[in-house]
Design an enzyme around this catalytic site. Sequence first.
Site, short mmCIF file in Angstrom:
data_model
loop_
_atom_site.label_atom_id
_atom_site.label_comp_id
_atom_site.label_asym_id
_atom_site.label_seq_id
_atom_site.Cartn_x
_atom_site.Cartn_y
_atom_site.Cartn_z
N TYR A 156 0.99 -0.83 0.40
CA TYR A 156 0.30 0.08 0.01
C TYR A 156 1.28 1.37 -0.08
CZ TYR A 156 -2.93 3.52 1.77
OH TYR A 156 -3.74 4.71 1.56
N LYS A 160 1.62 4.28 -2.82
CA LYS A 160 1.19 5.32 -2.87
C LYS A 160 2.15 6.19 -3.05
CE LYS A 160 -3.43 5.03 -2.21
NZ LYS A 160 -4.78 5.74 -2.56
N1 LIG Z 1 -9.12 6.69 5.31
C1 LIG Z 1 -7.73 6.72 5.19
O1 LIG Z 1 -7.84 6.63 6.24
C2 LIG Z 1 -6.76 7.34 3.97
C3 LIG Z 1 -5.82 7.43 4.19
C4 LIG Z 1 -4.77 8.27 2.46
C5 LIG Z 1 -5.92 7.27 1.94
N2 LIG Z 1 -6.68 6.95 1.68
C6 LIG Z 1 -7.46 6.47 0.44
O2 LIG Z 1 -8.54 7.47 0.07
C7 LIG Z 1 -9.15 6.84 -0.62
C8 LIG Z 1 -10.39 6.21 -0.44
O3 LIG Z 1 -10.56 6.03 0.84
P1 LIG Z 1 -11.74 5.82 1.55
O4 LIG Z 1 -10.83 5.85 2.84
O5 LIG Z 1 -12.23 6.61 1.65
O6 LIG Z 1 -12.28 4.31 1.62
P2 LIG Z 1 -13.09 3.78 0.97
O7 LIG Z 1 -14.31 4.53 1.89
O8 LIG Z 1 -13.12 2.82 1.67
O9 LIG Z 1 -13.80 3.94 -0.39
C9 LIG Z 1 -13.06 2.81 -1.69
C10 LIG Z 1 -13.92 3.45 -2.12
O10 LIG Z 1 -12.90 2.66 -3.88
C11 LIG Z 1 -13.94 1.72 -4.33
N3 LIG Z 1 -13.29 0.69 -4.63
C12 LIG Z 1 -12.78 -0.14 -4.52
N4 LIG Z 1 -12.58 -1.22 -5.21
C13 LIG Z 1 -13.22 -0.98 -6.29
C14 LIG Z 1 -12.75 -1.61 -7.69
N5 LIG Z 1 -12.00 -2.52 -7.48
N6 LIG Z 1 -13.29 -0.85 -8.00
C15 LIG Z 1 -13.78 0.63 -8.21
N7 LIG Z 1 -14.17 1.09 -7.38
C16 LIG Z 1 -13.06 0.61 -5.97
C17 LIG Z 1 -14.84 1.42 -3.25
O11 LIG Z 1 -16.42 1.97 -3.51
P3 LIG Z 1 -16.85 -0.49 -3.95
O12 LIG Z 1 -16.45 -0.81 -2.86
O13 LIG Z 1 -18.76 -0.37 -4.26
O14 LIG Z 1 -16.75 -0.85 -5.61
C18 LIG Z 1 -15.07 3.37 -2.18
O15 LIG Z 1 -16.02 3.53 -2.94
C19 LIG Z 1 -8.24 5.82 -1.23
O16 LIG Z 1 -7.32 5.68 -2.93
C20 LIG Z 1 -7.26 5.31 -0.13
O17 LIG Z 1 -6.33 4.65 0.08
C21 LIG Z 1 -7.53 6.57 2.66
#
Ligand SMILES: NC(=O)c1ccc[n+]([C@@H]2O[C@H](COP(=O)([O-])OP(=O)(O)OC[C@H]3O[C@@H](n4cnc5c(N)ncnc54)[C@H](OP(=O)(O)O)[C@@H]3O)[C@@H](O)[C@H]2O)c1
Length: 267
Positions: A156, A160
């Site tokens: 991961y 990133k």
């Molecule tokens: N939350 C944190 O602490 C954090 C920190 C740093 C960076 N980020 C980044 O923020 C971004 C958003 O994540 P989040 O935190 O909002 O998590 P999340 O709530 O799990 O959202 C992830 C999104 O990605 C979609 N997704 C997953 N697999 C997919 C696939 N194969 N095809 C299409 N869509 C897919 C999911 O939708 P479906 O399941 O409906 O497909 C969901 O809408 C990510 O890039 C993550 O790495 C998050």
Amino acid sequence: MPKGFSLEQCRAVITGASSGLGAEFARQLAPKAEVLVLVARREEALEKVKLELSGTGTKVLCCVSDLATEGGRSDVIAFLAANGVNPNLLINNAGMGDYGSFASSSAEKTRTQIELNITALTMLTHALLPLLETPGGILNVSSLASTLPMPELAVYAASKAYVTSFSEALAIELAPKNITVSCVCPGPTPTNFSQTAKREDGSDTNRDGQGLLRIPPSQVVGEALKALRLGQPCVFPGLGVAIVSRVFRLMPRGIMRWVLKRRAGKE
Ligand SMILES: NC(=O)c1ccc[n+]([C@@H]2O[C@H](COP(=O)([O-])OP(=O)(O)OC[C@H]3O[C@@H](n4cnc5c(N)ncnc54)[C@H](OP(=O)(O)O)[C@@H]3O)[C@@H](O)[C@H]2O)c1
């Protein structure tokens, strides 16, 4: 050279818009946008976000697609053509993590993670660039994890690091074409991320100290959209994350390895 991207009347494609940060991008853009195309796998969750935005007057379209597959990525391009959408903003937000050691990881989950975090982000950008109307914008969601190697979250963090590096290079390449590229590097944010990253055996990662850095999705997205508006290539939302990221980036490599080993309990 673009001085930033105006969000007014934008026509945006948002990946991973069925939950977390992606859904929040949709909420914050809806009052300004002309069209929002929400992309993810779960149709019901996408429709729920669409319903939430129904009073805003923005045209919202749901595109069900598995971005971890080549077919799914092609479907997004076909969907835009079929619905006559000429986007001027791409938000590459979909991503996932995997808590636990690399040796014990599932090959399938690791492959999906690379496909989603790296390949989908790169190839969707590549496919959309010729269609992106200018002035245009690209906002890539990276992570604080991009600033350092992370045992128990190795793929991961590396994926990133790719996103941040790729975004910074693109920002320079695309500036003469009037396309603003920004990259947001959130710290720990309450979304479904941890649930997805946990393994079936319940494996977790060391999350000591994360509470101090945690900020709500609304703040992460607000700062990310502001960076895009102002043409800032990279933003670390929240004061704590901004300070910690600076420390990580300035820390001598030897000290960083020592800290990471101690944290992992290997020394
Ligand atoms: N939350 C944190 O602490 C954090 C920190 C740093 C960076 N980020 C980044 O923020 C971004 C958003 O994540 P989040 O935190 O909002 O998590 P999340 O709530 O799990 O959202 C992830 C999104 O990605 C979609 N997704 C997953 N697999 C997919 C696939 N194969 N095809 C299409 N869509 C897919 C999911 O939708 P479906 O399941 O409906 O497909 C969901 O809408 C990510 O890039 C993550 O790495 C998050």
